[in-house]
Design a protein around this motif. Structure first.
Motif, PDB file in Angstrom:
ATOM      1  N   MET A   1       0.838  -1.191   0.000  1.00 16.12           N
ATOM      2  CA  MET A   1       0.000   0.000   0.000  1.00 16.12           C
ATOM      3  C   MET A   1       0.878   1.247   0.000  1.00 16.12           C
ATOM      4  SD  MET A   1      -2.935   1.133   2.722  1.00 16.12           S
ATOM      5  CE  MET A   1      -3.831   2.676   2.505  1.00 16.12           C
ATOM      6  N   THR A   2       0.555   2.176  -0.897  1.00 15.57           N
ATOM      7  CA  THR A   2       1.338   3.401  -1.005  1.00 15.57           C
ATOM      8  C   THR A   2       0.873   4.429   0.013  1.00 15.57           C
ATOM      9  OG1 THR A   2       1.688   3.037  -3.377  1.00 15.57           O
ATOM     10  CG2 THR A   2       2.041   5.265  -2.544  1.00 15.57           C
ATOM     11  N   GLN A   3       1.811   4.947   0.795  1.00 14.96           N
ATOM     12  CA  GLN A   3       1.505   5.977   1.787  1.00 14.96           C
ATOM     13  C   GLN A   3       1.935   7.335   1.234  1.00 14.96           C
ATOM     14  OE1 GLN A   3       4.119   6.845   5.276  1.00 14.96           O
ATOM     15  NE2 GLN A   3       2.362   6.107   6.457  1.00 14.96           N
ATOM     16  N   LEU A   4       0.987   8.265   1.178  1.00 13.09           N
ATOM     17  CA  LEU A   4       1.290   9.615   0.717  1.00 13.09           C
ATOM     18  C   LEU A   4       1.847  10.424   1.880  1.00 13.09           C
ATOM     19  CD1 LEU A   4       1.053  11.672  -1.648  1.00 13.09           C
ATOM     20  CD2 LEU A   4      -1.184  12.304  -0.697  1.00 13.09           C
ATOM     21  N   ARG A   5       3.063  10.908   1.724  1.00 15.53           N
ATOM     22  CA  ARG A   5       3.694  11.703   2.775  1.00 15.53           C
ATOM     23  C   ARG A   5       3.635  13.200   2.469  1.00 15.53           C
ATOM     24  NH1 ARG A   5       7.200  10.149   6.437  1.00 15.53           N
ATOM     25  NH2 ARG A   5       8.589  11.876   5.896  1.00 15.53           N
ATOM     26  N   VAL A   6       3.839  13.556   1.203  1.00 17.92           N
ATOM     27  CA  VAL A   6       3.821  14.973   0.811  1.00 17.92           C
ATOM     28  C   VAL A   6       3.153  15.100  -0.543  1.00 17.92           C
ATOM     29  CG1 VAL A   6       5.227  16.991   0.242  1.00 17.92           C
ATOM     30  CG2 VAL A   6       5.940  15.482   2.095  1.00 17.92           C
ATOM     31  N   TYR A   7       2.241  16.071  -0.652  1.00 20.57           N
ATOM     32  CA  TYR A   7       1.617  16.408  -1.932  1.00 20.57           C
ATOM     33  C   TYR A   7       1.602  17.937  -2.002  1.00 20.57           C
ATOM     34  CZ  TYR A   7      -1.767  16.619  -5.755  1.00 20.57           C
ATOM     35  OH  TYR A   7      -2.390  16.874  -6.961  1.00 20.57           O
ATOM     36  N   LEU A   8       2.594  18.504  -2.673  1.00 26.77           N
ATOM     37  CA  LEU A   8       2.804  19.944  -2.669  1.00 26.77           C
ATOM     38  C   LEU A   8       2.624  20.524  -4.066  1.00 26.77           C
ATOM     39  CD1 LEU A   8       5.979  20.660  -0.494  1.00 26.77           C
ATOM     40  CD2 LEU A   8       3.690  21.591  -0.167  1.00 26.77           C
ATOM     41  N   LEU A   9       1.694  21.451  -4.207  1.00 31.98           N
ATOM     42  CA  LEU A   9       1.563  22.200  -5.440  1.00 31.98           C
ATOM     43  C   LEU A   9       2.180  23.571  -5.195  1.00 31.98           C
ATOM     44  CD1 LEU A   9       0.432  22.019  -8.312  1.00 31.98           C
ATOM     45  CD2 LEU A   9      -1.693  23.017  -7.450  1.00 31.98           C
ATOM     46  N   VAL A  10       3.337  23.800  -5.770  1.00 33.57           N
ATOM     47  CA  VAL A  10       4.065  25.053  -5.574  1.00 33.57           C
ATOM     48  C   VAL A  10       3.830  25.921  -6.798  1.00 33.57           C
ATOM     49  CG1 VAL A  10       6.297  26.102  -5.046  1.00 33.57           C
ATOM     50  CG2 VAL A  10       5.791  23.782  -4.244  1.00 33.57           C
ATOM     51  N   LYS A  11       3.094  27.008  -6.610  1.00 34.24           N
ATOM     52  CA  LYS A  11       2.707  27.856  -7.729  1.00 34.24           C
ATOM     53  C   LYS A  11       3.714  28.981  -7.954  1.00 34.24           C
ATOM     54  CE  LYS A  11      -2.205  27.012  -6.806  1.00 34.24           C
ATOM     55  NZ  LYS A  11      -3.508  27.621  -6.459  1.00 34.24           N
ATOM     56  N   ASP A  12       3.888  29.324  -9.224  1.00 37.51           N
ATOM     57  CA  ASP A  12       4.668  30.509  -9.617  1.00 37.51           C
ATOM     58  C   ASP A  12       6.070  30.475  -9.011  1.00 37.51           C
ATOM     59  OD1 ASP A  12       5.313  32.928 -10.759  1.00 37.51           O
ATOM     60  OD2 ASP A  12       4.310  34.131  -9.219  1.00 37.51           O
ATOM     61  N   LEU A  13       6.904  29.609  -9.530  1.00 39.08           N
ATOM     62  CA  LEU A  13       8.253  29.444  -8.994  1.00 39.08           C
ATOM     63  C   LEU A  13       9.037  30.748  -9.074  1.00 39.08           C
ATOM     64  CD1 LEU A  13       9.321  25.979 -10.444  1.00 39.08           C
ATOM     65  CD2 LEU A  13       8.175  26.478  -8.274  1.00 39.08           C
ATOM     66  N   GLY A  14       9.653  31.118  -7.951  1.00 45.07           N
ATOM     67  CA  GLY A  14      10.486  32.313  -7.913  1.00 45.07           C
ATOM     68  C   GLY A  14      11.786  32.112  -8.656  1.00 45.07           C
ATOM     69  N   ARG A  15      12.444  33.228  -8.956  1.00 42.73           N
ATOM     70  CA  ARG A  15      13.666  33.173  -9.762  1.00 42.73           C
ATOM     71  C   ARG A  15      14.755  32.350  -9.081  1.00 42.73           C
ATOM     72  NH1 ARG A  15      16.599  38.785 -10.970  1.00 42.73           N
ATOM     73  NH2 ARG A  15      16.539  38.745  -8.691  1.00 42.73           N
ATOM     74  N   GLN A  16      15.010  32.617  -7.802  1.00 42.75           N
ATOM     75  CA  GLN A  16      16.091  31.911  -7.118  1.00 42.75           C
ATOM     76  C   GLN A  16      15.750  30.448  -6.892  1.00 42.75           C
ATOM     77  OE1 GLN A  16      18.371  34.173  -3.959  1.00 42.75           O
ATOM     78  NE2 GLN A  16      16.495  35.402  -3.994  1.00 42.75           N
ATOM     79  N   PHE A  17      14.513  30.187  -6.488  1.00 43.42           N
ATOM     80  CA  PHE A  17      14.145  28.793  -6.231  1.00 43.42           C
ATOM     81  C   PHE A  17      14.156  27.973  -7.518  1.00 43.42           C
ATOM     82  CE2 PHE A  17      10.866  25.453  -5.597  1.00 43.42           C
ATOM     83  CZ  PHE A  17      11.590  24.698  -4.682  1.00 43.42           C
ATOM     84  N   ALA A  18      13.666  28.552  -8.614  1.00 44.09           N
ATOM     85  CA  ALA A  18      13.699  27.845  -9.898  1.00 44.09           C
ATOM     86  C   ALA A  18      15.139  27.568 -10.321  1.00 44.09           C
ATOM     87  CB  ALA A  18      12.978  28.658 -10.969  1.00 44.09           C
ATOM     88  N   ALA A  19      16.019  28.547 -10.107  1.00 43.76           N
ATOM     89  CA  ALA A  19      17.427  28.357 -10.463  1.00 43.76           C
ATOM     90  C   ALA A  19      18.054  27.247  -9.625  1.00 43.76           C
ATOM     91  CB  ALA A  19      18.200  29.657 -10.277  1.00 43.76           C
ATOM     92  N   TYR A  20      17.713  27.215  -8.344  1.00 47.14           N
ATOM     93  CA  TYR A  20      18.225  26.154  -7.469  1.00 47.14           C
ATOM     94  C   TYR A  20      17.726  24.790  -7.939  1.00 47.14           C
ATOM     95  CZ  TYR A  20      18.172  22.931  -3.536  1.00 47.14           C
ATOM     96  OH  TYR A  20      18.291  21.806  -2.762  1.00 47.14           O
ATOM     97  N   MET A  21      16.443  24.699  -8.261  1.00 47.65           N
ATOM     98  CA  MET A  21      15.870  23.429  -8.706  1.00 47.65           C
ATOM     99  C   MET A  21      16.403  23.001 -10.068  1.00 47.65           C
ATOM    100  SD  MET A  21      13.871  22.062  -6.442  1.00 47.65           S
ATOM    101  CE  MET A  21      12.802  20.962  -7.368  1.00 47.65           C
ATOM    102  N   SER A  22      17.028  23.928 -10.799  1.00 40.56           N
ATOM    103  CA  SER A  22      17.562  23.613 -12.128  1.00 40.56           C
ATOM    104  C   SER A  22      19.013  23.160 -12.090  1.00 40.56           C
ATOM    105  CB  SER A  22      17.445  24.846 -13.041  1.00 40.56           C
ATOM    106  OG  SER A  22      16.094  25.209 -13.220  1.00 40.56           O
ATOM    107  N   THR A  23      19.635  23.190 -10.923  1.00 33.32           N
ATOM    108  CA  THR A  23      21.032  22.756 -10.837  1.00 33.32           C
ATOM    109  C   THR A  23      21.134  21.251 -11.043  1.00 33.32           C
ATOM    110  OG1 THR A  23      20.906  22.436  -8.438  1.00 33.32           O
ATOM    111  CG2 THR A  23      21.580  24.619  -9.220  1.00 33.32           C
ATOM    112  N   PRO A  24      22.277  20.757 -11.503  1.00 39.50           N
ATOM    113  CA  PRO A  24      22.419  19.312 -11.734  1.00 39.50           C
ATOM    114  C   PRO A  24      22.163  18.473 -10.488  1.00 39.50           C
ATOM    115  CG  PRO A  24      24.212  20.515 -12.785  1.00 39.50           C
ATOM    116  CD  PRO A  24      23.456  21.510 -11.947  1.00 39.50           C
ATOM    117  N   THR A  25      22.406  19.038  -9.304  1.00 39.18           N
ATOM    118  CA  THR A  25      22.170  18.295  -8.073  1.00 39.18           C
ATOM    119  C   THR A  25      20.702  17.981  -7.888  1.00 39.18           C
ATOM    120  OG1 THR A  25      24.033  19.449  -7.075  1.00 39.18           O
ATOM    121  CG2 THR A  25      22.556  18.305  -5.572  1.00 39.18           C
ATOM    122  N   ARG A  26      19.839  18.897  -8.314  1.00 42.97           N
ATOM    123  CA  ARG A  26      18.400  18.733  -8.123  1.00 42.97           C
ATOM    124  C   ARG A  26      17.697  18.278  -9.405  1.00 42.97           C
ATOM    125  NH1 ARG A  26      19.128  17.254  -4.393  1.00 42.97           N
ATOM    126  NH2 ARG A  26      19.600  18.301  -2.452  1.00 42.97           N
ATOM    127  N   ALA A  27      17.874  19.004 -10.492  1.00 44.16           N
ATOM    128  CA  ALA A  27      17.146  18.680 -11.725  1.00 44.16           C
ATOM    129  C   ALA A  27      17.891  17.590 -12.489  1.00 44.16           C
ATOM    130  CB  ALA A  27      16.974  19.921 -12.596  1.00 44.16           C
TER     131      ALA A  27
END
Length: 211
Positions: free
Chosen positions: A1-27
């Motif tokens: 059985m799959t347990q849902l721990r996090v379900y996050l809808l993050v709207k309108d990504l900010g410039r810095q956060f989007a850049a962080y999420m685009s780094t090879p470590t994350r994206a």
């Protein structure tokens, strides 16, 4: 059985956060862009995340997965799109497929939060050696957060940037037992960011963790 721990809808990504999420470590897949929207999901057991990804991409083939990751206990998926409605449809397909509601996720819990003023040179140097985003400059105020589940550090980072556009994203640690966030700026910017984070996290509907 799959347990849902996090379900996050993050709207309108900010410039810095989007850049962080685009780094090879994350994206490790497709990098998100500023202004897009992101759906971030965590489930247990870890390998169940591949069923989550399968459900989403078969419902909405144009979705771009930025991160598909399995750690020791949990699996994590990040999807993003400029079309919020399509992202929501992908999310609905996921929830229907595992028989869950968004409210079945865990409610976030702040373990620690603090604002450190006038950070010393030595403190800034040692933090900058391990950070994955922008540099912390000596003399700035530093806002630190530790919270669980770890993925809530993502929405905290994005909301902080929206509340205090001049703040600097130093690091986001979004995978593991707890999430950690480091933000730098003036004391007033750190206070605005802290107040926004507390408001957003406090509004999340979910189940209480049983320790």
């Amino acid at each position: 059985m799959t347990q849902l721990r996090v379900y996050l809808l993050v709207k309108d990504l900010g410039r810095q956060f989007a850049a962080y999420m685009s780094t090879p470590t994350r994206a490790r897949g497709y990098p998100p862009m500023q202004g897009e929207h992101s759906l971030i999901i965590e489930v247990a057991p870890a390998l169940a995340i591949h069923r989550i990804c399968d459900l989403a991409l078969k419902q909405m083939p144009d979705m771009e997965p930025g991160l598909l990751y399995t750690e020791r206990q949990y699996g994590i998926l990040e999807l993003h799109s400029p079309d919020l409605a399509q992202l929501e449809q992908a999310g609905k397909a996921i929830l229907d497929g595992i028989g869950c509601k968004a409210e079945d996720q865990l409610k976030p819990r702040t373990l620690y939060a603090d604002i450190l003023d006038d950070v010393s040179d030595q403190h800034a140097i040692i933090l900058n050696r391990t950070r994955e985003a922008s540099m912390l400059l000596p003399g700035k105020s530093l806002l630190v957060y530790e919270l669980e589940p770890a993925l809530f550090a993502t929405v905290a980072a994005n909301e902080a940037e929206r509340a205090a556009p001049g703040i600097t994203l130093v690091d986001v640690q979004m995978i593991g037992a707890s999430g950690r966030l480091f933000l730098a700026g003036t004391h007033e910017e750190c206070e605005r960011a802290r107040d926004r984070i507390d408001k957003v996290l406090g509004s999340v509907i979910g189940r209480t963790r049983k320790d």
